[in-house]
Design a protein around this motif. Sequence first.
Motif, PDB file in Angstrom:
ATOM      1  N   GLY A  16     180.996  12.840  20.884  1.00 60.80           N
ATOM      2  CA  GLY A  16     181.337  12.857  22.412  1.00 60.80           C
ATOM      3  C   GLY A  16     181.051  14.144  23.037  1.00 60.80           C
ATOM      4  N   PHE A  17     179.784  14.570  22.727  1.00 61.96           N
ATOM      5  CA  PHE A  17     179.017  15.650  23.383  1.00 61.96           C
ATOM      6  C   PHE A  17     177.877  14.960  24.216  1.00 61.96           C
ATOM      7  CE2 PHE A  17     181.555  17.868  20.408  1.00 61.96           C
ATOM      8  CZ  PHE A  17     182.377  18.710  21.002  1.00 61.96           C
ATOM      9  N   ALA A  18     177.308  15.627  25.188  1.00 61.89           N
ATOM     10  CA  ALA A  18     175.992  15.431  25.682  1.00 61.89           C
ATOM     11  C   ALA A  18     174.876  16.245  25.066  1.00 61.89           C
ATOM     12  CB  ALA A  18     176.136  15.815  27.325  1.00 61.89           C
ATOM     13  N   ARG A  19     173.697  15.754  24.874  1.00 64.94           N
ATOM     14  CA  ARG A  19     172.555  16.541  24.556  1.00 64.94           C
ATOM     15  C   ARG A  19     172.428  17.667  25.455  1.00 64.94           C
ATOM     16  NH1 ARG A  19     168.358  16.343  20.647  1.00 64.94           N
ATOM     17  NH2 ARG A  19     169.968  15.698  19.313  1.00 64.94           N
ATOM     18  N   ALA A  20     172.379  17.221  26.894  1.00 61.78           N
ATOM     19  CA  ALA A  20     172.198  18.378  27.685  1.00 61.78           C
ATOM     20  C   ALA A  20     173.105  18.109  28.953  1.00 61.78           C
ATOM     21  CB  ALA A  20     170.820  18.387  28.102  1.00 61.78           C
TER      22      ALA A  20
END
Length: 131
Positions: A16-20
């Motif tokens: 559940g994290f963005a790459r950037a």
Amino acid sequence: MRRFITTTQSPEAEFGFARAVIQDPFVFLSCVYGYDPESMTMPEDVTQQTCNCWDSIAATLQGAESALEEIVKARICVTDPAYGEPVLDACARRMAEILPASTLMVVSGLMRPEMKVGIEVTAMWSLAREW
């Protein structure tokens, strides 16, 4: 303006994290690990892991309308002090002309045992520049 760069082929997507994240005037990249970007397999060699990190970082920055040349800070984690010099040698080959501020940390481990190096960067967002 906040924009997210996501991918389905990364540990970030699984948790559940963005790459950037692009937050004008910066691009913040999550820690990138040494998986081969094509096969998503992890090589044993720490130098190859480092090169894979930089390839993934370059591709992500390109997708975020930035570039390696825009990096202002790099944070590098290695899981063994013996990896420090090979990792820094590989980093120098990619960053020698760019010269971002940098930190190398030796950590007791990363999320998966095959991960020997992780690199997190902050870059300028190219579209924020008005020259």
